[in-house]
Design a protein around this motif. Structure first.
Motif, PDB file in Angstrom:
ATOM      1  N   ALA A 272     -11.989  -0.577   4.975  1.00  8.99           N
ATOM      2  CA  ALA A 272     -11.018  -0.359   3.894  1.00  8.99           C
ATOM      3  C   ALA A 272     -10.079  -1.555   3.770  1.00  8.99           C
ATOM      4  CB  ALA A 272     -10.225   0.918   4.161  1.00  8.99           C
TER       5      ALA A 272
ATOM      6  N   GLN B 249     -13.289   3.823   1.349  1.00  9.08           N
ATOM      7  CA  GLN B 249     -12.032   4.315   0.794  1.00  9.08           C
ATOM      8  C   GLN B 249     -11.097   4.661   1.946  1.00  9.08           C
ATOM      9  OE1 GLN B 249     -12.336   7.510  -1.972  1.00  9.08           O
ATOM     10  NE2 GLN B 249     -13.633   6.383  -3.387  1.00  9.08           N
ATOM     11  N   PRO B 250      -9.821   4.371   1.806  1.00 11.77           N
ATOM     12  CA  PRO B 250      -8.880   4.681   2.895  1.00 11.77           C
ATOM     13  C   PRO B 250      -8.896   6.159   3.293  1.00 11.77           C
ATOM     14  CG  PRO B 250      -7.854   3.270   1.257  1.00 11.77           C
ATOM     15  CD  PRO B 250      -9.180   3.664   0.696  1.00 11.77           C
ATOM     16  N   ASP B 251      -9.177   7.043   2.326  1.00  8.37           N
ATOM     17  CA  ASP B 251      -9.196   8.482   2.639  1.00  8.37           C
ATOM     18  C   ASP B 251     -10.276   8.832   3.661  1.00  8.37           C
ATOM     19  OD1 ASP B 251      -7.134   8.968   0.974  1.00  8.37           O
ATOM     20  OD2 ASP B 251      -8.348   9.631  -0.717  1.00  8.37           O
ATOM     21  N   ASN B 252     -11.364   8.063   3.673  1.00  9.25           N
ATOM     22  CA  ASN B 252     -12.459   8.366   4.600  1.00  9.25           C
ATOM     23  C   ASN B 252     -12.039   8.172   6.060  1.00  9.25           C
ATOM     24  OD1 ASN B 252     -14.189   9.140   2.643  1.00  9.25           O
ATOM     25  ND2 ASN B 252     -15.423   7.275   2.624  1.00  9.25           N
TER      26      ASN B 252
ATOM     27  N   ASP C 228     -18.939   3.726  -2.814  1.00  9.79           N
ATOM     28  CA  ASP C 228     -17.661   3.158  -2.367  1.00  9.79           C
ATOM     29  C   ASP C 228     -17.250   3.820  -1.048  1.00  9.79           C
ATOM     30  OD1 ASP C 228     -15.320   1.773  -2.275  1.00  9.79           O
ATOM     31  OD2 ASP C 228     -14.267   3.056  -3.693  1.00  9.79           O
TER      32      ASP C 228
ATOM     33  N   ARG D  94     -11.966  -4.287   2.113  1.00 12.49           N
ATOM     34  CA  ARG D  94     -12.115  -3.992   0.690  1.00 12.49           C
ATOM     35  C   ARG D  94     -10.837  -4.355  -0.061  1.00 12.49           C
ATOM     36  NH1 ARG D  94     -12.373   1.563  -2.726  1.00 12.49           N
ATOM     37  NH2 ARG D  94     -10.175   1.477  -2.267  1.00 12.49           N
ATOM     38  N   ARG D  95      -9.690  -4.011   0.555  1.00  8.37           N
ATOM     39  CA  ARG D  95      -8.401  -4.338  -0.049  1.00  8.37           C
ATOM     40  C   ARG D  95      -8.246  -5.855  -0.179  1.00  8.37           C
ATOM     41  NH1 ARG D  95      -4.679  -2.925  -3.489  1.00  8.37           N
ATOM     42  NH2 ARG D  95      -2.541  -3.343  -2.871  1.00  8.37           N
TER      43      ARG D  95
ATOM     44  N   GLU E 161     -10.334  -7.063  -2.980  1.00  4.78           N
ATOM     45  CA  GLU E 161      -9.745  -6.734  -4.275  1.00  4.78           C
ATOM     46  C   GLU E 161      -8.650  -7.728  -4.652  1.00  4.78           C
ATOM     47  OE1 GLU E 161     -10.244  -1.850  -4.345  1.00  4.78           O
ATOM     48  OE2 GLU E 161      -8.323  -2.777  -3.859  1.00  4.78           O
TER      49      GLU E 161
ATOM     50  N   THR F   6     -18.189   9.927  -1.585  1.00  4.72           N
ATOM     51  CA  THR F   6     -17.829   8.510  -1.748  1.00  4.72           C
ATOM     52  C   THR F   6     -19.046   7.613  -1.514  1.00  4.72           C
ATOM     53  OG1 THR F   6     -17.159   8.216   0.563  1.00  4.72           O
ATOM     54  CG2 THR F   6     -15.468   8.945  -0.976  1.00  4.72           C
TER      55      THR F   6
ATOM     56  N   ASP G 246       0.813  -1.219   0.000  1.00  5.21           N
ATOM     57  CA  ASP G 246       0.000   0.000   0.000  1.00  5.21           C
ATOM     58  C   ASP G 246       0.845   1.268   0.000  1.00  5.21           C
ATOM     59  OD1 ASP G 246      -2.557  -1.401   2.150  1.00  5.21           O
ATOM     60  OD2 ASP G 246      -2.051  -1.731   0.067  1.00  5.21           O
TER      61      ASP G 246
ATOM     62  N   ARG H 289     -16.897  15.368   1.339  1.00  6.14           N
ATOM     63  CA  ARG H 289     -16.078  14.401   0.599  1.00  6.14           C
ATOM     64  C   ARG H 289     -16.469  12.970   0.966  1.00  6.14           C
ATOM     65  NH1 ARG H 289     -10.348  17.437   1.560  1.00  6.14           N
ATOM     66  NH2 ARG H 289     -10.967  19.421   0.677  1.00  6.14           N
TER      67      ARG H 289
END
Lengths: 78, 177
Positions: free
Chosen positions: B167, B103-106, B100, B170-171, B174, B95, A78, B91
Motif C-alpha cells: 500500500a 488497498q490500505p483497508d486490506n 487493486d 502504491r501511494r 500515485e 479488491t 494520509d 472483501r
C-alpha cells in the motif's frame, strides 16, 4: 519537504497554462497539479525531460533544494 | 488462468466465499434459535412434558440445560469468529477482482483475520480445558497446541505487513509524476 517546486512561477513567466503544459508533456492535469502544489513524492526523469523541453528551462528552474527537516517517509497527507 | 481481475481464480474463490458466508449466516441463525430454544426449555422444563423426553427424564434437561446452553453459545461464538474471517476474506477478494490488492483497508482486514484465527485457536484450548474440568471422562477434544494454526496466524500477520508495504509503494507510485 526541502525540495521546492516552482512550476507555477515558471508557468507564469512563460505565460502558459497548466492545461496547455499538460497537453504538451502528456501528463494529466491532476498529476501536474500534484507536482505544482508540492505534494508529489518523486518525479521521473522522463517527466522532467519533457517539462524542461516544453518550458525551455533547466531542472533547477523547476525544483530547488531548501535545507530543512526531511518529510515523514509515510507521508503526512494520509 | 489469471490470478487477479474479473474471471480469474480470485473471482472463483470469491464466489465460494460468498456461498460459505451465506451458509455461515444460516448456521449462525440456527445456533441462535437453538440457544433461545434451549434457554426457554431450561427455564420451563414442563414444556417438554407430553411432547418428547430425553432419556426418559424431563428433569435431566434442567440439570444439563446450562451446559447445553454453554456449548451452543461456544459454538455460536466459533461460528461468529469464522463469519468475521470469511467476511474479511470476501472483501479482500473483492479488491483482488478489482485488480487493486494493495488497498490500505486490506492491511486492517488481514490483521483482523490474524487476530480472529488466534482467538479461535485460544478458544479451542479454553473449551478443551472446560470439558476436561466438567466431564473428565467424556473429554475427547484435542487440547494440544496446533503448530499449524499458530504458523497460519503468523503468516497472516506477515502478509498484513507485506500488504502494508504494498500500500505504501502504491501511494508512492500515485505521487510519482
Amino acid at each position: 519537504m526541502p525540495i521546492r517546486v516552482h512550476l507555477d512561477r515558471v508557468l507564469l513567466e512563460r505565460r502558459m497554462s497548466l492545461t496547455e503544459l499538460a497537453d504538451r508533456v502528456g501528463v494529466t492535469i491532476a498529476n501536474l497539479s500534484i507536482l505544482k502544489t508540492g505534494k508529489a513524492r518523486a518525479i521521473r526523469f522522463s517527466t522532467l525531460d519533457a517539462l524542461c523541453r516544453e518550458l525551455g528551462c533547466q531542472p533547477g528552474d523547476i525544483v530547488t533544494f531548501e535545507p530543512g527537516p526531511p518529510d515523514d517517509p509515510d507521508g503526512g497527507e494520509d | 488462468m489469471r490470478a487477479l481481475g474479473p474471471g480469474s481464480v480470485s473471482s472463483l474463490l470469491k464466489i465460494i466465499l460468498d456461498v460459505v458466508y451465506v451458509a455461515l449466516w444460516i448456521v449462525a441463525g440456527a445456533v441462535l434459535i437453538g440457544f433461545i430454544a434451549s434457554g426457554v426449555l431450561v427455564a420451563n422444563p414442563d414444556l417438554l412434558k407430553g411432547a418428547i423426553t430425553i432419556n426418559g427424564e424431563v428433569t435431566e434437561l434442567s440439570q444439563r440445560g446450562p451446559s447445553v446452553m454453554g456449548a451452543i453459545a461456544a459454538g455460536g461464538l466459533y461460528v461468529g469468529g469464522v463469519l468475521i474471517i470469511v467476511g474479511r476474506l470476501r472483501r479482500i477478494f473483492a479488491t483482488l477482482i478489482a485488480g487493486d490488492p494493495f488497498q490500505p483497508d486490506n492491511v486492517r482486514r488481514l490483521r483482523v483475520i490474524g487476530v480472529m484465527l488466534a482467538l479461535l485457536e485460544l478458544s479451542r484450548y479454553v473449551v478443551a480445558g472446560l470439558f476436561a474440568w466438567l466431564a473428565p471422562g467424556v473429554n475427547k477434544a484435542d487440547a494440544g497446541v496446533s503448530l499449524t494454526a499458530w504458523f497460519a496466524v503468523l503468516v497472516v500477520f506477515v502478509l498484513a505487513e507485506v500488504f502494508r508495504e504494498g500500500a505504501r509503494l502504491r501511494r508512492e507510485a500515485e505521487l510519482t509524476i
